[in-house]
Scaffold this motif. Sequence first.
Motif, PDB file in Angstrom:
ATOM      1  N   ASP A   5       0.882  -1.196   0.019  1.00  7.48           N
ATOM      2  CA  ASP A   5       0.067  -0.050  -0.081  1.00  7.48           C
ATOM      3  C   ASP A   5       0.908   1.336   0.021  1.00  7.48           C
ATOM      4  N   VAL A   6       0.612   2.166  -0.940  1.00  6.52           N
ATOM      5  CA  VAL A   6       1.368   3.507  -0.875  1.00  6.52           C
ATOM      6  C   VAL A   6       0.431   4.329  -0.218  1.00  6.52           C
ATOM      7  N   LEU A   7       0.987   4.699   1.145  1.00  2.20           N
ATOM      8  CA  LEU A   7       0.351   5.578   1.951  1.00  2.20           C
ATOM      9  C   LEU A   7       0.249   6.936   1.817  1.00  2.20           C
ATOM     10  N   VAL A   8       1.517   7.469   1.489  1.00  2.00           N
ATOM     11  CA  VAL A   8       1.817   8.756   0.982  1.00  2.00           C
ATOM     12  C   VAL A   8       2.072   8.854  -0.302  1.00  2.00           C
ATOM     13  N   LEU A  21       9.102  21.289  -0.907  1.00  2.00           N
ATOM     14  CA  LEU A  21       7.587  20.612  -0.262  1.00  2.00           C
ATOM     15  C   LEU A  21       7.832  19.624   0.560  1.00  2.00           C
ATOM     16  N   GLY A  22       8.858  18.767   0.494  1.00  2.00           N
ATOM     17  CA  GLY A  22       9.098  17.792   1.398  1.00  2.00           C
ATOM     18  C   GLY A  22       8.021  16.653   0.967  1.00  2.00           C
ATOM     19  N   TRP A  23       7.302  16.454   0.086  1.00  2.00           N
ATOM     20  CA  TRP A  23       6.162  15.574  -0.341  1.00  2.00           C
ATOM     21  C   TRP A  23       6.885  14.402  -0.798  1.00  2.00           C
ATOM     22  N   ASP A  39      10.675   4.467   3.727  1.00  2.00           N
ATOM     23  CA  ASP A  39      10.674   5.938   3.988  1.00  2.00           C
ATOM     24  C   ASP A  39       9.498   6.234   4.567  1.00  2.00           C
ATOM     25  N   VAL A  40       9.712   7.426   5.532  1.00  2.00           N
ATOM     26  CA  VAL A  40       8.503   7.743   6.437  1.00  2.00           C
ATOM     27  C   VAL A  40       8.130   9.045   6.563  1.00  2.00           C
ATOM     28  N   GLY A  41       8.857  10.040   5.489  1.00  2.00           N
ATOM     29  CA  GLY A  41       8.303  11.483   5.602  1.00  2.00           C
ATOM     30  C   GLY A  41       8.777  12.262   6.406  1.00  2.00           C
ATOM     31  N   HIS A  75      12.430  12.131   4.021  1.00  2.00           N
ATOM     32  CA  HIS A  75      12.161  10.500   3.998  1.00  2.00           C
ATOM     33  C   HIS A  75      12.652  10.034   5.382  1.00  2.00           C
ATOM     34  N   ALA A  76      13.063  10.614   6.313  1.00  2.00           N
ATOM     35  CA  ALA A  76      13.583  10.119   7.581  1.00  2.00           C
ATOM     36  C   ALA A  76      12.851  10.388   8.893  1.00  2.00           C
ATOM     37  N   VAL A  77      12.777  11.682   9.121  1.00  2.21           N
ATOM     38  CA  VAL A  77      12.557  11.914  10.616  1.00  2.21           C
ATOM     39  C   VAL A  77      11.413  11.281  11.565  1.00  2.21           C
TER      40      VAL A  77
END
Length: 256
Positions: A5-8, A21-23, A39-41, A75-77
């Motif tokens: 599943d692509v969540l974001v 933007l950091g998207w 990756d967690v955005g 991608h990491a925080v």
Amino acid sequence: MYKVDVLVQGYPGRSVCNGGLGWSTTTLLRSEQHRILVDVGAFGVRHFLEQQLKSRGVTPEEITDVVLTHAHYDHAVNFVLFPNARVWIGAKELSWASAQPPGFNPLPELYVRELAHSPNVRRVQDGDTFLPGITAIASPGHTPGHLLFYVDLPEQAILFTGDAAKNRAELLSGSVNDTCDAQASADTLKRIWDIWKRVPDTLLVPGHDLGMRLHESGEPFYVGERLAAINAWFGDTLEPTRINLCCGGHASRYNV
């Protein structure tokens, strides 16, 4: 076998006047034994990421593994939100990121420090198959220790490119924005294409775009429709102006 599943949904753009933007893309892989986030955005997706996990019946405590393509903030925080997860990141990437002084760049210094010292962090080498069916592949350029992740599923191969190939334009043009080493990035793009073509119907998931597959002609095509809009308050009431950021047509839910 993983359920995917692509969540974001990653977005192939940036603000003109106010920085990135950091998207970036966040993907959930589930098997009987694992619940993995690739990756967690950034901070801005936290509420949405929580909603996406909840809609699939997954709690933050149930995430077993967080897999990071590289150490940049977008991608990491959010690895800190998953207390029981092992965090996988390239050994070369973490060594490089830890050695950088604070600067006007996308590295989140305090989070990198935590990655370097956390007992939950595992350092991955090029070629390691570190989770069932998931292999790390060196992809320097965007950062020196960036990794691709190739998922070898019985019925579906997946290639996570992170920011080694952020979007369709980089894949097709053979050049990239934002690289520490332009020649290394060009070599990595060639490697991505070689891997992508190797197994028919491989799903490529980039760092800042929709997932893609290849036509028989060799041209990439998007899987799903883009979902991107902004509510802005320009008037005298709380009735927002909706600004659609999708190229052509209305956005809808993304499906793999």
